[in-house]
Write a protein that holds these residues in place. Structure first.
Motif, PDB file in Angstrom:
ATOM      1  N   GLY A 213       0.822  -1.325  -0.153  1.00 53.69           N
ATOM      2  CA  GLY A 213       0.054  -0.047   0.053  1.00 53.69           C
ATOM      3  C   GLY A 213       0.792   1.229  -0.028  1.00 53.69           C
ATOM      4  N   LEU A 214       0.587   2.022  -0.993  1.00 50.43           N
ATOM      5  CA  LEU A 214       1.523   3.245  -1.175  1.00 50.43           C
ATOM      6  C   LEU A 214       0.463   4.494  -1.007  1.00 50.43           C
ATOM      7  N   THR A 215      -0.456   4.441  -1.710  1.00 50.13           N
ATOM      8  CA  THR A 215      -1.497   5.532  -1.601  1.00 50.13           C
ATOM      9  C   THR A 215      -1.796   5.985  -0.241  1.00 50.13           C
ATOM     10  N   PHE A 216      -2.346   7.382  -0.017  1.00 54.29           N
ATOM     11  CA  PHE A 216      -2.629   7.826   1.387  1.00 54.29           C
ATOM     12  C   PHE A 216      -3.861   7.006   1.788  1.00 54.29           C
ATOM     13  N   LYS A 217      -4.592   6.549   1.040  1.00 48.64           N
ATOM     14  CA  LYS A 217      -5.896   5.678   1.300  1.00 48.64           C
ATOM     15  C   LYS A 217      -6.362   4.817   0.215  1.00 48.64           C
ATOM     16  N   PRO A 218      -7.350   3.686   0.667  1.00 52.68           N
ATOM     17  CA  PRO A 218      -7.568   2.988  -0.624  1.00 52.68           C
ATOM     18  C   PRO A 218      -8.368   3.695  -1.732  1.00 52.68           C
TER      19      PRO A 218
ATOM     20  N   ASP B 179      -3.859   8.498  -5.388  1.00 49.83           N
ATOM     21  CA  ASP B 179      -3.460   9.891  -4.808  1.00 49.83           C
ATOM     22  C   ASP B 179      -2.279   9.412  -3.990  1.00 49.83           C
ATOM     23  N   MET B 180      -0.914   9.988  -4.198  1.00 55.20           N
ATOM     24  CA  MET B 180       0.169   9.858  -3.380  1.00 55.20           C
ATOM     25  C   MET B 180       0.418  11.041  -2.718  1.00 55.20           C
TER      26      MET B 180
ATOM     27  N   ALA C 181       2.005   6.622  -9.836  1.00 55.90           N
ATOM     28  CA  ALA C 181       2.281   7.862  -9.191  1.00 55.90           C
ATOM     29  C   ALA C 181       3.260   7.783  -8.362  1.00 55.90           C
ATOM     30  N   ALA C 182       3.651   6.836  -7.630  1.00 53.59           N
ATOM     31  CA  ALA C 182       4.562   6.640  -6.705  1.00 53.59           C
ATOM     32  C   ALA C 182       6.110   6.497  -7.278  1.00 53.59           C
TER      33      ALA C 182
ATOM     34  N   VAL D 208       0.370  -0.846   4.980  1.00 49.37           N
ATOM     35  CA  VAL D 208       0.243   0.662   5.236  1.00 49.37           C
ATOM     36  C   VAL D 208      -1.051   1.265   4.574  1.00 49.37           C
ATOM     37  N   THR D 209      -1.610   0.697   3.478  1.00 51.86           N
ATOM     38  CA  THR D 209      -2.829   1.105   3.025  1.00 51.86           C
ATOM     39  C   THR D 209      -3.821  -0.140   2.954  1.00 51.86           C
TER      40      THR D 209
END
Length: 441
Positions: free
Chosen positions: A320-325, A329-330, A359-360, A386-387
């Motif tokens: 998980g890299l994005t700020f939420k599922p 959006d990173m 995006a990451a 993480v996400t």
């Protein structure tokens, strides 16, 4: 109605697609020619569930078009929404209003007949006054009204939020503008959506105050989680007990690695600056910002501690890299601080995210982007969740463990249970929960 949307980013695109779906004729404007060309082909440049299908359907119906020509779009419109970015200004946390004021100047030159100019972007108190001043100065004969109409869209659920909103806030100083904005949202009256009319400055402040309150709620439960770890309580039990009180509610009481995203970080910083500008300090918000920044920076040390302290030269898998599922959006995602911190400890990183890796890759260097969660875990000393994507909620734990070199699983979202992880041979660490079976003082 004929509507122009200036800015075809996340907010502008969702707003344009949904208003077109209500039956309005909408033109979305953007300076980015490649973006407009892609949108005209039916390719949406962001990941938001259902948005691409909505865009294609309304383009096909002739209600939604895309253009780089602002003047023609504004000239024909009854309402012009400003939906450009207001990022944090480098160095001081103020909202950067450059794009807002540039849009106002271009709109001023193109106005023809009475037009409502509605600010959809999140802007500091008094921005609407300045937009009105700019338009009046550049086009003294223009007939217009400036209103504030902040958005309350959750990434991953934006279409639902737009079509079935908790509230629609409209800040007006003009009765004619009030009637026009009522007509814009008339299709929602069937859903009994509550429309709240305020003055313009109150509307501008509502968005900041709402986001800051939710950010404080997240930060509060994160501090409670730390206390739970110290005393041997389970933060999820505490959150459930708190959230059952209707005055508090259960939403945003989920302990984790800190908040990120496109709104909470920049809006809390901006509200702090607004308070300072008007001589009314926002002390709780200042503290929220500081605690959250510190929390995100501390996650790498938490992972290292779970692994016994020394991770130099070892591999850690980040799931998980994005700020939420349900978004790609990173922006200010907790994963960024975690990965930077781990790299500083000499760790090799393998990462996987269902939507965020493209995006990451524009932000992160020196890490391996994996093809799946199991590929990321291959030969890893530890896995860090993480996400909380749905794809990570029911991992094949036996398969995951068999690919790893180590056995540490750090669950920053409390998706799993300790006994389940231990049964599969993991050394499991979560947030704000005691180790099951451990004796308490």
């Amino acid at each position: 109605m004929k509507i122009a949307i200036v800015g075809s980013g996340y907010v502008g695109l969702v707003t344009g697609c949904c208003l077109a779906d209500f039956g309005h004729n909408v033109v979305c404007v953007d300076k980015d020619e490649a973006k407009i060309a892609a949108l005209a082909r039916g390719s949406v440049p962001i990941f938001e569930p259902g948005l691409e299908d909505l865009a294609k359907a309304n383009v096909a119906a002739g209600r939604l078009t895309f253009t780089t020509g602002l003047a023609d779009a504004v000239r024909a419109a009854e309402v012009v929404f400003i939906a450009v970015g207001t990022p944090s200004r480098r160095g001081d946390g103020h909202a950067d209003l450059t794009f807002i004021y540039d849009a106002a100047r271009e709109i001023a030159a193109a106005l023809d007949g009475f037009t409502v100019v509605a600010t959809k972007s999140t802007v500091p108190v008094g921005t609407g006054d300045e937009v009105a001043r700019i338009i009046a100065e550049l086009n003294p004969g223009a007939r217009f009204a400036v209103v504030s109409n902040p958005e309350f869209l959750r990434e991953g659920a934006a279409i639902e939020d737009f079509k079935r909103p908790d509230r629609i806030v409209i800040g007006v100083e003009d009765d004619r503008a009030r009637a026009v904005m009522t007509e814009v949202y008339r299709p929602l009256f069937l859903n009994q959506a509550p429309v709240q009319f305020t003055n313009r400055r109150a509307a501008e402040l509502i968005k900041y105050a709402a986001n800051a309150f939710l950010a404080m709620k997240i930060t509060f439960i994160n501090e409670v989680a730390d206390l739970c770890e110290a005393v041997g309580a389970d933060v999820q039990d505490v959150a459930r007990g708190m959230g059952s009180d209707r005055r508090i509610g259960s939403k945003f009481l989920h302990a984790g690695p800190g908040f990120g995203g496109s709104c909470f970080p920049k809006d809390t910083r901006a509200l702090v600056q607004i308070g300072a500008d008007f001589g009314s300090p926002m002390r709780l918000v200042e503290t929220t910002v500081a605690i959250n920044d510190k929390r995100k920076a501390a996650m790498a040390d938490r992972v290292a501690a779970a692994c016994g302290g020394d991770l130099s030269g070892k591999t850690v898998a980040v799931l998980g890299l994005t700020f939420k599922p349900n978004t790609d959006d990173m922006r200010e995602a907790p994963s960024l601080d975690l990965i930077r911190g781990l790299k500083n400890l000499g760790v090799r990183i393998a990462a996987y995210d269902p939507q965020g890796m493209e995006a990451a890759a524009r932000i992160l260097t020196g890490i391996r982007f994996a093809e799946s969660a199991y590929d990321a875990a291959s030969d890893a000393e530890a896995v860090v969740l993480v996400t909380e994507w749905n794809a990570f909620r029911s991992l094949d734990l036996a398969r995951l463990k068999s690919t790893m070199a180590g056995s540490v699983f750090v669950d920053l979202r409390n998706v799993y249970r300790s006994h389940e992880m231990e049964r599969h041979g993991f050394r499991y660490t979560s947030i704000g929960r005691p180790v099951e079976g451990a004796e308490q003082d």
